[in-house]
Enzyme design. Structure first.
Site, PDB file in Angstrom:
ATOM      1  N   GLU A  93     -82.687 -38.096  47.500  1.00 41.85           N
ATOM      2  CA  GLU A  93     -81.672 -38.674  47.828  1.00 41.85           C
ATOM      3  C   GLU A  93     -80.718 -38.335  47.982  1.00 41.85           C
ATOM      4  OE1 GLU A  93     -81.667 -41.284  44.079  1.00 41.85           O
ATOM      5  OE2 GLU A  93     -83.663 -41.501  43.734  1.00 41.85           O
ATOM      6  N   TYR A 122     -76.232 -39.351  40.866  1.00 46.44           N
ATOM      7  CA  TYR A 122     -76.938 -39.134  40.743  1.00 46.44           C
ATOM      8  C   TYR A 122     -77.471 -38.487  41.697  1.00 46.44           C
ATOM      9  CZ  TYR A 122     -82.174 -37.079  40.967  1.00 46.44           C
ATOM     10  OH  TYR A 122     -82.872 -36.287  41.260  1.00 46.44           O
TER      11      TYR A 122
HETATM   12  P1  NAD Z   1     -86.963 -35.298  33.541  1.00 44.91           P
HETATM   13  O1  NAD Z   1     -85.370 -35.276  33.819  1.00 44.91           O
HETATM   14  O2  NAD Z   1     -87.850 -35.468  33.807  1.00 44.91           O
HETATM   15  O3  NAD Z   1     -86.397 -34.048  33.145  1.00 44.91           O
HETATM   16  C1  NAD Z   1     -85.390 -32.849  33.434  1.00 44.91           C
HETATM   17  C2  NAD Z   1     -85.555 -31.625  32.491  1.00 44.91           C
HETATM   18  O4  NAD Z   1     -84.218 -31.295  32.782  1.00 44.91           O
HETATM   19  C3  NAD Z   1     -85.511 -31.913  30.815  1.00 44.91           C
HETATM   20  O5  NAD Z   1     -87.113 -31.053  30.583  1.00 44.91           O
HETATM   21  C4  NAD Z   1     -84.889 -31.773  30.291  1.00 44.91           C
HETATM   22  O6  NAD Z   1     -84.629 -31.995  29.039  1.00 44.91           O
HETATM   23  C5  NAD Z   1     -83.858 -31.163  30.665  1.00 44.91           C
HETATM   24  N1  NAD Z   1     -82.515 -30.556  30.872  1.00 44.91           N
HETATM   25  C6  NAD Z   1     -80.904 -32.308  31.230  1.00 44.91           C
HETATM   26  N2  NAD Z   1     -79.956 -31.080  30.417  1.00 44.91           N
HETATM   27  C7  NAD Z   1     -79.954 -29.235  30.800  1.00 44.91           C
HETATM   28  C8  NAD Z   1     -79.533 -28.756  30.499  1.00 44.91           C
HETATM   29  N3  NAD Z   1     -78.079 -28.567  30.584  1.00 44.91           N
HETATM   30  N4  NAD Z   1     -80.017 -27.801  30.203  1.00 44.91           N
HETATM   31  C9  NAD Z   1     -81.265 -27.314  29.860  1.00 44.91           C
HETATM   32  N5  NAD Z   1     -82.843 -28.307  30.580  1.00 44.91           N
HETATM   33  C10 NAD Z   1     -81.709 -29.731  30.484  1.00 44.91           C
HETATM   34  O7  NAD Z   1     -86.557 -34.613  35.676  1.00 44.91           O
HETATM   35  P2  NAD Z   1     -87.677 -35.162  36.604  1.00 44.91           P
HETATM   36  O8  NAD Z   1     -88.074 -35.805  37.166  1.00 44.91           O
HETATM   37  O9  NAD Z   1     -88.505 -33.668  36.017  1.00 44.91           O
HETATM   38  O10 NAD Z   1     -87.185 -34.474  38.148  1.00 44.91           O
HETATM   39  C11 NAD Z   1     -86.779 -32.116  37.658  1.00 44.91           C
HETATM   40  C12 NAD Z   1     -86.469 -31.903  39.456  1.00 44.91           C
HETATM   41  O11 NAD Z   1     -86.846 -32.492  40.406  1.00 44.91           O
HETATM   42  C13 NAD Z   1     -84.496 -32.672  39.351  1.00 44.91           C
HETATM   43  O12 NAD Z   1     -83.896 -31.362  39.561  1.00 44.91           O
HETATM   44  C14 NAD Z   1     -84.688 -33.900  39.523  1.00 44.91           C
HETATM   45  O13 NAD Z   1     -83.628 -33.938  40.392  1.00 44.91           O
HETATM   46  C15 NAD Z   1     -85.795 -33.000  40.845  1.00 44.91           C
HETATM   47  N6  NAD Z   1     -86.966 -34.332  41.420  1.00 44.91           N
HETATM   48  C16 NAD Z   1     -86.960 -35.538  41.041  1.00 44.91           C
HETATM   49  C17 NAD Z   1     -88.098 -36.627  41.691  1.00 44.91           C
HETATM   50  C18 NAD Z   1     -88.652 -36.802  41.045  1.00 44.91           C
HETATM   51  O14 NAD Z   1     -89.195 -38.174  41.214  1.00 44.91           O
HETATM   52  N7  NAD Z   1     -88.929 -36.922  39.352  1.00 44.91           N
HETATM   53  C19 NAD Z   1     -87.757 -36.097  43.055  1.00 44.91           C
HETATM   54  C20 NAD Z   1     -87.395 -34.785  43.856  1.00 44.91           C
HETATM   55  C21 NAD Z   1     -87.150 -33.984  43.339  1.00 44.91           C
HETATM   56  O1  DAU Z   2     -85.988 -39.965  45.186  1.00 46.80           O
HETATM   57  C1  DAU Z   2     -86.476 -38.552  44.373  1.00 46.80           C
HETATM   58  C2  DAU Z   2     -85.557 -39.584  43.185  1.00 46.80           C
HETATM   59  O2  DAU Z   2     -87.109 -40.513  42.957  1.00 46.80           O
HETATM   60  C3  DAU Z   2     -85.517 -38.895  42.601  1.00 46.80           C
HETATM   61  O3  DAU Z   2     -84.212 -37.650  42.888  1.00 46.80           O
HETATM   62  C4  DAU Z   2     -84.772 -38.831  40.565  1.00 46.80           C
HETATM   63  O4  DAU Z   2     -85.078 -37.892  40.168  1.00 46.80           O
HETATM   64  C5  DAU Z   2     -85.902 -40.414  40.607  1.00 46.80           C
HETATM   65  O5  DAU Z   2     -85.918 -40.648  39.160  1.00 46.80           O
HETATM   66  C6  DAU Z   2     -86.258 -41.203  42.013  1.00 46.80           C
HETATM   67  O6  DAU Z   2     -85.098 -42.034  41.787  1.00 46.80           O
HETATM   68  P1  DAU Z   2     -85.165 -43.616  41.665  1.00 46.80           P
HETATM   69  O7  DAU Z   2     -84.149 -44.477  41.800  1.00 46.80           O
HETATM   70  O8  DAU Z   2     -85.972 -43.548  43.638  1.00 46.80           O
HETATM   71  O9  DAU Z   2     -86.914 -44.038  40.902  1.00 46.80           O
HETATM   72  P2  DAU Z   2     -86.892 -44.829  39.783  1.00 46.80           P
HETATM   73  O10 DAU Z   2     -88.394 -44.820  39.014  1.00 46.80           O
HETATM   74  O11 DAU Z   2     -86.146 -45.259  38.978  1.00 46.80           O
HETATM   75  O12 DAU Z   2     -86.972 -46.040  40.651  1.00 46.80           O
HETATM   76  C7  DAU Z   2     -87.885 -46.549  42.096  1.00 46.80           C
HETATM   77  C8  DAU Z   2     -87.592 -47.550  42.565  1.00 46.80           C
HETATM   78  O13 DAU Z   2     -87.980 -48.653  41.711  1.00 46.80           O
HETATM   79  C9  DAU Z   2     -86.037 -48.326  43.356  1.00 46.80           C
HETATM   80  O14 DAU Z   2     -86.173 -48.873  44.407  1.00 46.80           O
HETATM   81  C10 DAU Z   2     -85.602 -48.721  41.616  1.00 46.80           C
HETATM   82  C11 DAU Z   2     -86.946 -49.739  41.572  1.00 46.80           C
HETATM   83  N1  DAU Z   2     -87.021 -49.986  40.458  1.00 46.80           N
HETATM   84  C12 DAU Z   2     -86.117 -49.377  39.483  1.00 46.80           C
HETATM   85  C13 DAU Z   2     -86.928 -49.277  37.944  1.00 46.80           C
HETATM   86  C14 DAU Z   2     -86.784 -48.190  36.853  1.00 46.80           C
HETATM   87  C15 DAU Z   2     -87.169 -51.106  39.824  1.00 46.80           C
HETATM   88  O15 DAU Z   2     -87.395 -51.770  40.347  1.00 46.80           O
HETATM   89  N2  DAU Z   2     -87.201 -51.100  38.428  1.00 46.80           N
HETATM   90  C16 DAU Z   2     -86.888 -50.550  37.578  1.00 46.80           C
HETATM   91  O16 DAU Z   2     -86.938 -50.884  36.707  1.00 46.80           O
END
Ligand code: NAD
Ligand code: DAU
Length: 391
Positions: free
Chosen positions: A169, A193
């Site tokens: 992102e 974010y």
């Molecule tokens: P998540 O929100 O599921 O988990 C985040 C974790 O961080 C939680 O366990 C929370 O308790 C911990 N945390 C939050 N604030 C904290 C603090 N101040 N100190 C210590 N721990 C803290 O997130 P996720 O989806 O597992 O994402 C993990 C990492 O990967 C993030 O850095 C996110 O930006 C990155 N990322 C996520 C995605 C995705 O699709 N979910 C994709 C690409 C990158």
């Molecule tokens: O691209 C990586 C990112 O993907 C990570 O860095 C973020 O931590 C992770 O949350 C995710 O971000 P998105 O915003 O893409 O994920 P989300 O699941 O919130 O939404 C996916 C897509 O679906 C986005 O286009 C918004 C849409 N959406 C999401 C929700 C929660 C809906 O249409 N309805 C919904 O209720």
């Protein structure tokens, strides 16, 4: 703030057999004097998958530093109960003193930094926490890592890595015909974010450039799989479909994301940690671009197949178009040729099979689902969806 061990195991018993001995960064095994890694955010979605995966694939000790916010859940790691090689420490990454003490005590050979506020909609509703954890928290970790690293022996300094887990992102949004994001795409974050993650990426880069800290950064696309908090698209839609609730699609549903099964993300991180070039960034993606509406209709069909509705009709009928997310990025796509060419990593899971496994996991893990859908979760659902008008 509670910064004590959340679950304490003894130290690893001498001679505990490892599934696979992980030999990082060097062919000279004599140089290795440390094998613990310190993971932040290892009770969240990707972090807990990473820790579980690491224990199977590598098996060296993990110190897991997590504040256990609404997104962090010790139950994700329940299968490691009694496992002496894993220690979960409840601690805020913004707490410099405790982070410094943990590094000093555990002497890790690497830090893998997942901890973050991660939900775009929440960053729109309350950005402050994103700046605190994602920007200031990453700064604290880097600064403590630098102090620790400088005190290591020359051989251990050579081996040490700080791996920063970031997102696609940071690159902003793409039009339908634009080329996918590469590592040289200019940063253009659009949500609070994404901006907070971009800021953290820049700090990581600066600590390498200015102080020589051996960093690696990964920028990954959308993950899905077990243990994802049901505020994100895929688990939210699975659970709403199961319960016959409306499926809220933002805008026209044609926003595109590239989806990666979480276990593939974990294997990519292990690969970068093992063989990535210091100071480099690596894009990670699933080669699976899908429009949101297509993802949701597939989920509906899978839930219909696995849990047929008694006389309720097809779940596709629950799809409801609602007011769009402000500043909603249209399309993300990842060019992952660098990690494939340099490090030989490719995703193993196809989107359709990964989604099937994910739907099945949520259907079979009702207890976990009940455990995370607390009062705070219901408040968030009301806040995010309550006033979103139907289109
Ligand atoms: P998540 O929100 O599921 O988990 C985040 C974790 O961080 C939680 O366990 C929370 O308790 C911990 N945390 C939050 N604030 C904290 C603090 N101040 N100190 C210590 N721990 C803290 O997130 P996720 O989806 O597992 O994402 C993990 C990492 O990967 C993030 O850095 C996110 O930006 C990155 N990322 C996520 C995605 C995705 O699709 N979910 C994709 C690409 C990158
Ligand atoms: O691209 C990586 C990112 O993907 C990570 O860095 C973020 O931590 C992770 O949350 C995710 O971000 P998105 O915003 O893409 O994920 P989300 O699941 O919130 O939404 C996916 C897509 O679906 C986005 O286009 C918004 C849409 N959406 C999401 C929700 C929660 C809906 O249409 N309805 C919904 O209720």
């Amino acid at each position: 703030m509670d910064c004590g061990p959340a679950r304490r195991g003894g130290s690893r018993a001498q001679g505990t057999p490892y599934v696979e001995r992980f030999v990082p960064y060097t062919d000279d095994r004599r140089q290795l004097t440390k094998d613990t890694i310190l993971v932040t955010g290892g009770a969240g979605f990707i972090g807990s998958n990473f820790v579980l995966n690491w224990m199977k694939a590598v098996g060296s000790p993990v110190v897991n530093v997590d504040l256990l916010t609404y997104a962090g859940n010790a139950a994700n790691l329940a299968s490691l109960n009694g496992e002496g090689r894993h220690e979960l420490v409840r601690c805020d990454i913004c707490d410099a003193e405790t982070v410094g003490q943990l590094l000093h005590k555990h002497q890790p050979r690497a830090m893998v930094h997942f901890a973050a506020e991660s939900h775009v909609d929440r960053s729109i509703a309350s950005p402050g926490e994103f700046i605190r954890t994602n920007v200031h928290g990453t700064f604290v970790l880097l600064d403590q890592a630098k102090r620790y690293w400088l005190e290591l022996s020359a051989a251990d300094r050579e081996v040490f890595r700080f791996l920063h887990v970031s997102t696609d992102e940071v690159y902003g949004t793409l039009g339908a015909d634009d080329p996918a994001f590469s590592e040289t795409t200019a940063y253009a974050p659009n949500s609070p974010y994404a901006a907070s993650k971009a800021a953290s990426d820049h700090l990581v880069r600066a600590y390498h450039h200015t102080f020589g800290l051996p960093v690696l950064t990964t920028n990954c696309s959308n993950n899905y799989g077990p243990y994802q908090f049901p505020e994100k698209l895929i688990p939210l839609m699975i659970l709403n479909a199961l319960e016959g609730k409306p499926l809220p699609i933002y805008g026209d549903g044609k926003n595109v994301r590239d989806w990666l099964f979480v276990e593939d993300h974990c294997s990519a991180i292990r690969t970068v940690l093992e063989r990535g070039r210091v100071g480099e960034t690596y894009n990670i993606g699933g080669n699976s671009e899908r429009a949101n509406i297509d993802v949701v209709t597939t989920i509906c069909d899978l839930v219909d197949e696995m849990r047929p509705r008694n006389g309720g009709g097809a779940r596709r009928g629950l799809i409801t178009y609602v007011q769009d997310r402000p500043g909603h990025d249209r399309r993300y796509a990842i060019n992952a040729s660098k990690i494939s060419r340099e490090l030989g990593w490719r995703p193993a899971e196809k989107f359709e099979s990964g989604l099937r496994k994910t739907v099945r996991w949520y259907l079979e893990n009702g207890e976990w689902v009940d455990g995370v859908r607390t009062g705070a979760y219901r408040e968030w659902m009301e806040r995010n969806y309550g006033e979103r008008k139907e289109l």
